[in-house]
Design an enzyme around this catalytic site. Structure first.
Site, mmCIF file in Angstrom:
data_model
loop_
_atom_site.group_PDB
_atom_site.id
_atom_site.type_symbol
_atom_site.label_atom_id
_atom_site.label_comp_id
_atom_site.label_asym_id
_atom_site.label_seq_id
_atom_site.Cartn_x
_atom_site.Cartn_y
_atom_site.Cartn_z
ATOM 1 N N CYS A 105 16.354 94.686 136.670
ATOM 2 C CA CYS A 105 17.045 93.394 136.706
ATOM 3 C C CYS A 105 18.315 93.354 135.880
ATOM 4 C CB CYS A 105 16.097 92.265 136.295
ATOM 5 S SG CYS A 105 15.488 92.364 134.591
ATOM 6 N N HIS A 164 13.380 88.370 132.739
ATOM 7 C CA HIS A 164 14.125 88.682 133.957
ATOM 8 C C HIS A 164 15.569 88.234 133.767
ATOM 9 C CE1 HIS A 164 15.174 89.457 138.045
ATOM 10 N NE2 HIS A 164 15.368 88.188 138.343
ATOM 11 N N ASP A 187 21.146 85.867 142.254
ATOM 12 C CA ASP A 187 20.342 86.982 141.763
ATOM 13 C C ASP A 187 20.408 88.132 142.756
ATOM 14 O OD1 ASP A 187 18.507 88.629 140.516
ATOM 15 O OD2 ASP A 187 16.952 87.101 140.329
#
Length: 230
Positions: A105, A164, A187
């Site tokens: 991530c 995250h 994202d």
């Protein structure tokens, strides 16, 4: 992966730290858009650009930029913890057209931040601790346990990551009600599909804070990441 220095007048340090100013990075970012086959006439629409870029940041369902991997075998590429910047990743992809191995991530978010700033979209990296992953779409984190109190991993679809990383972009949202513009969550880490592709956002931060989850894009998923009960 870039952070602005405290003294914005220090142009030399700004060039060193903000990697979207590095030679070749703009061409690489344009290559990413070209590889996505996004028509030129759509590239003036910030909403469409960040949504397409979120898709192209990962190679989950296309020939995107980065291959995600979440185990201990990185022998076929570079371990996510060894990357120290975005430039090498972007230039290698632009030169070869082959997805880069590997990312998690924070790598997706760092490269995405460089991409967004390079093409002129204000962006920042966000870290969310105890970040939930709502696989079932019910806005709750369902953790199943056995009678002895141990986790039932075979029956549990949802999960909670220790943290995250994603991005936020600042833009107007003429497609949403007044007051829902400004910072938007996007994202590039492949988690769930949105309209058939692994991507997420842009989702209005103000809408998520107010629980207005009916508005596009993917507001419910982001709300669940940071606001669900288990």
């Amino acid at each position: 992966m870039a952070n602005y220095p405290q003294e914005l007048d220090d142009r030399e340090n700004l060039h060193k730290i903000c990697t979207h100013f590095e030679q070749g990075v703009l061409d690489a970012c344009i290559y990413v858009l070209d590889a996505s086959r996004m028509p030129i006439y759509n590239r003036g629409d910030g909403i469409m650009v960040v949504r397409k870029a979120s898709d192209m940041l990962n190679a989950q369902d296309d020939n995107g930029l980065l291959v995600g991997k979440w185990d201990d075998d990185y022998s076929m590429g570079t371990a996510p913890t060894l990357w120290t910047g975005s430039v090498k990743i972007l230039l290698q992809y632009a030169n070869t057209g082959i997805p880069i191995c590997y990312a998690q991530c924070w790598v997706f978010a760092g490269v995405f931040n460089t991409f967004l700033r390079c093409i002129g979209i204000p962006s920042r990296v966000i870290t969310n601790f105890n970040s939930a992953h709502d696989n079932t779409g019910n806005l709750k984190t369902d953790l199943i346990f056995k009678p002895d109190g141990s986790p039932d991993r075979s029956a549990t679809r949802d999960s909670i990551w220790n943290y995250h990383c994603w991005n936020e972009v600042n833009m107007t949202r003429p497609d949403l009600p007044q007051g829902l513009g400004g910072w938007q969550v996007v994202d590039g880490t492949p988690q769930e599909t949105s309209d058939g592709h692994f991507r997420c956002g842009p989702a209005s931060v103000n809408a998520i804070k107010e629980g207005l989850l009916c508005h596009p894009f993917d507001s419910g998923f982001v709300f669940a990441e940071c606001g669900t009960s288990s």
